[in-house]
Design an enzyme around this catalytic site. Structure first.
Site, PDB file in Angstrom:
ATOM      1  N   HIS A  89      14.922 -12.327  -6.710  1.00 37.74           N
ATOM      2  CA  HIS A  89      13.805 -11.699  -7.432  1.00 37.74           C
ATOM      3  C   HIS A  89      12.606 -11.491  -6.489  1.00 37.74           C
ATOM      4  CE1 HIS A  89      10.228 -12.262 -10.368  1.00 37.74           C
ATOM      5  NE2 HIS A  89      10.608 -11.002 -10.386  1.00 37.74           N
TER       6      HIS A  89
HETATM    7 CA    CA Z   1      15.656  -8.052  -6.040  1.00 37.86          CA
END
Ligand code: CA
Ligand code: TV7
Ligand code: ZN
Length: 408
Positions: free
Chosen positions: A201
């Site tokens: 992320h």
């Molecule tokens: Ca990513």
């Protein structure tokens, strides 16, 4: 000639400083800056330098880095080395940045989440300061190239370090070159879209702009329990429900696509193209920053996806097709051979030479058996009509030679 030509209708620039190559995070640390040596050799071996303008990057200045990061953190990064670390830790103004010790911490953390312990994600190593300011300088030079209209696409494979926070290193990232680039782009462009195909992320970039409607962040990443112990896949953020800071004008300007392990090309293509197209259609960005972390490839040492280089590259082509000023950055990628193959292939795509690499870059990877859910794509030949010729045998042979020399 090898068939490599300059693209018609757009200009590409490539920003790099070989000074980043011979850095070592530590014996067993997964981040290997020599993957950038491999990438450079493939890019040059194929003659892609003839299709774009290549620039040797200068290090970023402390002032440039302060545009996002805390001045104390910047001073510390500029001064730190394994030799100076202990003394610097004792400087009073840095003490407030020492994180509290948790039960069961295996490594001793100093200020800013930095450490000289062997198991640390963000170790202090020889030449670290030079390395950080060089990869950042390359990203800022690439950004400037877009801002001045000298390039339509600018590439820095040594950048893309999306986890770094304002006053804290995290997940192998110390300076958030992406945030600095976007801050610069905002001087000219009213809306910037950030797309992140690293398997992790893009939390640092999302956090920096969570109150900001002029930047939309869109990360595709592995999300959920890592293993049977219930530990979450790093960094543990990026839920579908997280869409920007609630109650601020930045709400709804962050998008997260959490993905389970083993996603294959077809599934990833479907997610990436439908969601990215919808985001662009709704947001109408004036510039795009694309973080191309190669740890989303099958067979990555840390990643858990099953994406082939062909599909990874199709994400780049899809974004390029939008015809907006485009900053292309690297990021993660822990199986060095595949990182180099992917980023060389993507350099070729950016310069419209995707069909001109007469060699067989193995675009299909051997999937990790435990994560394998789908079929590998094709037979490994992107352009089967081309025979492997002597020149390109050298390129791949050189790659193998360098891997042997650099790996230990
Ligand atoms: Ca990513
Ligand atoms: C952008 N995974 C960065 C991705 C950063 C991932 C992590 C390691 C790791 C670190 C090592 C090491 C490792 C084999 C793998 C919770 C912890 C667990 C340290 C051992 N081997 C990017 C960061 C992630 C360091 N961190 O997105 C030294 O794996 O999961 C964690 C955190 C605490 C720290 N420990 C790991 O791709 C560039 N670290 C071997 C030696
Ligand atoms: Zn990653």
């Amino acid at each position: 000639s090898n068939g490599i030509t300059r693209p018609k209708g757009h200009k590409v620039s490539f920003h790099y400083n070989s000074g980043v190559e011979d850095m070592h995070f530590g014996k067993t640390h997964p981040m290997k800056p020599w993957r950038l040596t491999l990438t450079k050799h493939l890019v040059l071996g194929y003659g892609l330098q003839y299709a774009m303008d290549t620039y040797v990057a200068m290090p970023a200045s402390e002032e440039q880095v302060r545009a996002f990061h805390d001045p104390d953190y910047v001073d510390f990064l500029k001064a730190v080395s394994p030799q100076t670390f202990e003394t610097l830790c004792k400087v009073p103004r840095y003490q407030r940045f020492i994180p509290p010790k948790h039960e069961g911490d295996t490594v001793d953390l100093g200020p800013f989440n930095l450490s000289t312990s062997p198991g640390a994600d963000c170790p202090v190593f020889d030449g670290m300061s030079e390395y950080l300011f060089l990869y950042t300088g390359a990203t800022l030079a690439a950004t400037n190239q877009l801002l001045t209209g000298q390039s339509d696409i600018a590439i820095n494979w040594s950048g893309g370090l999306h986890h770094a926070h304002k006053s804290e290193a995290s997940g192998f990232c110390y300076i958030n070159d992406i945030v600095l680039a976007i801050i610069d782009l905002l001087h000219l462009y009213p809306r910037v879209l950030y797309i992140d195909i690293d398997v992790h992320h893009g939390d640092g970039v999302e956090e920096a702009f969570q109150r900001q409607p002029r930047v939309m962040t869109l990360s595709y990443h592995r999300y959920g329990p890592y293993d049977e112990t219930g530990h979450k896949f790093f960094p543990g953020t990026g839920d579908l429900a997280d869409t920007g800071l609630k109650g601020t004008i930045g709400e709804h300007f962050a998008l997260n696509v959490p993905i389970p392990s083993g996603i294959d090309d077809r599934q990833y293509k479907y997610l990436f193209e439908s969601i990215t197209a919808r985001a662009i259609d709704a947001y109408k960005p004036k510039a795009i920053v694309l973080q191309c972390g190669a740890d989303s490839l099958g067979g990555d040492r840390l990643g858990q996806f099953n994406i082939n280089i062909k599909q990874h590259g199709e994400c780049v082509s899809f974004v390029k097709k939008q015809g907006l000023p485009l900053l292309i950055l690297g990021g993660g990628g822990y199986t060095a051979r595949n990182v180099a193959r992917a980023w060389c292939h993507e350099t070729a795509l950016a310069t419209d030479n995707g069909s001109q690499l007469p060699d067989r870059i193995p675009l299909d990877l051997v999937p990790r058996p435990q994560a394998f859910t789908g079929r590998a794509h094709g037979d490994g030949l992107l352009f089967p009509k081309f025979q492997r010729d002597h020149k390109n045998d050298c390129v791949e042979a050189e790659l193998e030679y360098m891997v042997k020399r650099l790996e230990w």
